[in-house]
Design a protein around this motif. Structure first.
Motif, mmCIF file in Angstrom:
data_model
loop_
_atom_site.group_PDB
_atom_site.id
_atom_site.type_symbol
_atom_site.label_atom_id
_atom_site.label_comp_id
_atom_site.label_asym_id
_atom_site.label_seq_id
_atom_site.Cartn_x
_atom_site.Cartn_y
_atom_site.Cartn_z
ATOM 1 N N PRO A 272 -9.392 -7.833 9.663
ATOM 2 C CA PRO A 272 -9.227 -8.753 8.545
ATOM 3 C C PRO A 272 -7.965 -8.555 7.722
ATOM 4 C CG PRO A 272 -10.850 -7.079 8.012
ATOM 5 C CD PRO A 272 -10.461 -6.870 9.454
ATOM 6 N N GLY A 273 -7.299 -7.417 7.833
ATOM 7 C CA GLY A 273 -6.137 -7.137 6.998
ATOM 8 C C GLY A 273 -4.886 -7.902 7.367
ATOM 9 N N TRP A 274 -4.769 -8.314 8.603
ATOM 10 C CA TRP A 274 -3.596 -9.027 9.074
ATOM 11 C C TRP A 274 -4.044 -10.251 9.864
ATOM 12 C CZ3 TRP A 274 -4.048 -3.731 9.093
ATOM 13 C CH2 TRP A 274 -3.087 -3.033 8.351
ATOM 14 N N PRO A 275 -3.449 -11.396 9.604
ATOM 15 C CA PRO A 275 -3.851 -12.604 10.322
ATOM 16 C C PRO A 275 -3.487 -12.603 11.809
ATOM 17 C CG PRO A 275 -2.422 -13.136 8.455
ATOM 18 C CD PRO A 275 -2.523 -11.654 8.540
ATOM 19 N N SER A 276 -2.522 -11.756 12.192
ATOM 20 C CA SER A 276 -2.127 -11.738 13.594
ATOM 21 C C SER A 276 -1.641 -10.350 13.984
ATOM 22 C CB SER A 276 -1.002 -12.753 13.853
ATOM 23 O OG SER A 276 0.199 -12.309 13.249
ATOM 24 N N ARG A 277 -1.634 -10.118 15.281
ATOM 25 C CA ARG A 277 -1.121 -8.861 15.825
ATOM 26 C C ARG A 277 0.344 -8.678 15.454
ATOM 27 N NH1 ARG A 277 1.368 -7.942 20.870
ATOM 28 N NH2 ARG A 277 1.184 -5.789 21.550
ATOM 29 N N ALA A 278 1.111 -9.761 15.512
ATOM 30 C CA ALA A 278 2.536 -9.702 15.198
ATOM 31 C C ALA A 278 2.769 -9.263 13.753
ATOM 32 C CB ALA A 278 3.189 -11.058 15.443
ATOM 33 N N GLU A 279 1.920 -9.741 12.824
ATOM 34 C CA GLU A 279 2.070 -9.350 11.423
ATOM 35 C C GLU A 279 1.684 -7.880 11.206
ATOM 36 O OE1 GLU A 279 0.992 -12.256 8.373
ATOM 37 O OE2 GLU A 279 0.651 -13.634 10.036
ATOM 38 N N LEU A 280 0.679 -7.408 11.931
ATOM 39 C CA LEU A 280 0.319 -5.988 11.862
ATOM 40 C C LEU A 280 1.483 -5.130 12.330
ATOM 41 C CD1 LEU A 280 -1.548 -3.489 11.685
ATOM 42 C CD2 LEU A 280 -2.315 -4.057 13.986
ATOM 43 N N ILE A 281 2.047 -5.461 13.474
ATOM 44 C CA ILE A 281 3.168 -4.696 14.022
ATOM 45 C C ILE A 281 4.364 -4.746 13.071
ATOM 46 C CG2 ILE A 281 4.862 -4.606 15.895
ATOM 47 C CD1 ILE A 281 2.524 -5.432 17.762
ATOM 48 N N ALA A 282 4.638 -5.931 12.518
ATOM 49 C CA ALA A 282 5.757 -6.064 11.577
ATOM 50 C C ALA A 282 5.553 -5.158 10.362
ATOM 51 C CB ALA A 282 5.917 -7.516 11.153
ATOM 52 N N THR A 283 4.326 -5.080 9.868
ATOM 53 C CA THR A 283 4.028 -4.212 8.724
ATOM 54 C C THR A 283 4.222 -2.750 9.089
ATOM 55 O OG1 THR A 283 2.438 -5.785 7.812
ATOM 56 C CG2 THR A 283 2.223 -3.495 7.099
ATOM 57 N N LEU A 284 3.706 -2.335 10.243
ATOM 58 C CA LEU A 284 3.772 -0.931 10.633
ATOM 59 C C LEU A 284 5.156 -0.486 11.072
ATOM 60 C CD1 LEU A 284 0.372 -0.472 12.489
ATOM 61 C CD2 LEU A 284 0.956 0.093 10.117
ATOM 62 N N PHE B 87 -0.162 2.985 5.599
ATOM 63 C CA PHE B 87 -1.248 2.901 6.568
ATOM 64 C C PHE B 87 -1.266 4.032 7.592
ATOM 65 C CE2 PHE B 87 -0.381 -1.458 5.155
ATOM 66 C CZ PHE B 87 -1.600 -1.711 4.547
ATOM 67 N N LEU B 88 -0.140 4.688 7.816
ATOM 68 C CA LEU B 88 -0.080 5.756 8.820
ATOM 69 C C LEU B 88 0.234 7.110 8.198
ATOM 70 C CD1 LEU B 88 1.978 3.867 11.554
ATOM 71 C CD2 LEU B 88 -0.505 4.093 11.374
ATOM 72 N N GLN B 89 0.316 7.163 6.893
ATOM 73 C CA GLN B 89 0.677 8.381 6.172
ATOM 74 C C GLN B 89 1.971 8.970 6.737
ATOM 75 O OE1 GLN B 89 -2.856 10.840 6.271
ATOM 76 N NE2 GLN B 89 -3.746 9.736 4.569
ATOM 77 N N GLY B 90 2.978 8.110 6.853
ATOM 78 C CA GLY B 90 4.247 8.495 7.442
ATOM 79 C C GLY B 90 4.918 9.673 6.768
ATOM 80 N N ALA B 91 4.834 9.743 5.438
ATOM 81 C CA ALA B 91 5.476 10.859 4.730
ATOM 82 C C ALA B 91 4.839 12.189 5.112
ATOM 83 C CB ALA B 91 5.389 10.644 3.221
ATOM 84 N N LEU B 92 3.520 12.199 5.280
ATOM 85 C CA LEU B 92 2.847 13.436 5.680
ATOM 86 C C LEU B 92 3.194 13.813 7.114
ATOM 87 C CD1 LEU B 92 -0.607 12.845 4.003
ATOM 88 C CD2 LEU B 92 1.127 14.507 3.338
ATOM 89 N N ALA B 93 3.285 12.813 7.985
ATOM 90 C CA ALA B 93 3.669 13.095 9.370
ATOM 91 C C ALA B 93 5.084 13.659 9.436
ATOM 92 C CB ALA B 93 3.565 11.825 10.218
#
Length: 99
Positions: free
Chosen positions: A13-25, A34-40
């Motif tokens: 439900p957070g992203w209307p499409s796969r493309a928008e999810l990928i664009a966000t990430l 969403f991925l805790q990039g700073a901690l990684a």
């Protein structure tokens, strides 16, 4: 960072499409949120931890137990182990009586 997801994967439900999810990430803000990039990055740069293709960073013990999100508690584990243990812990916490 390139995000690979199966073509049939439902982004939920957070992203209307796969493309928008990928664009966000693929943005620094999306990775941090969403991925805790700073901690990684802290685990990689400060602690020298690196991953193989089937590994992920995870806390040992998890923050639900310790209350801490310190980079010093991040370790490298096989993905399958982390998912299995997270499921077991979730089940135990969900079914335990409130204290």
């Amino acid at each position: 960072m390139t995000i690979n997801t199966p073509s049939r994967w439902n982004p939920g439900p957070g992203w209307p499409s796969r493309a928008e999810l990928i664009a966000t990430l693929e943005t620094e803000d999306g990775q941090d949120e969403f991925l805790q990039g700073a901690l990684a990055m802290a685990a990689f740069h400060r602690r020298g931890l690196s991953l193989s293709d089937d590994e992920v960073y995870a806390y040992a013990p998890p923050p639900i137990i310790t209350g801490s999100f310190a980079a010093d508690e991040i370790q490298v584990f096989p993905f399958s182990v982390v998912v299995n243990l997270a499921g077991q812990l979730h089940q135990q916490l969900r079914t335990s009586p409130a204290t």
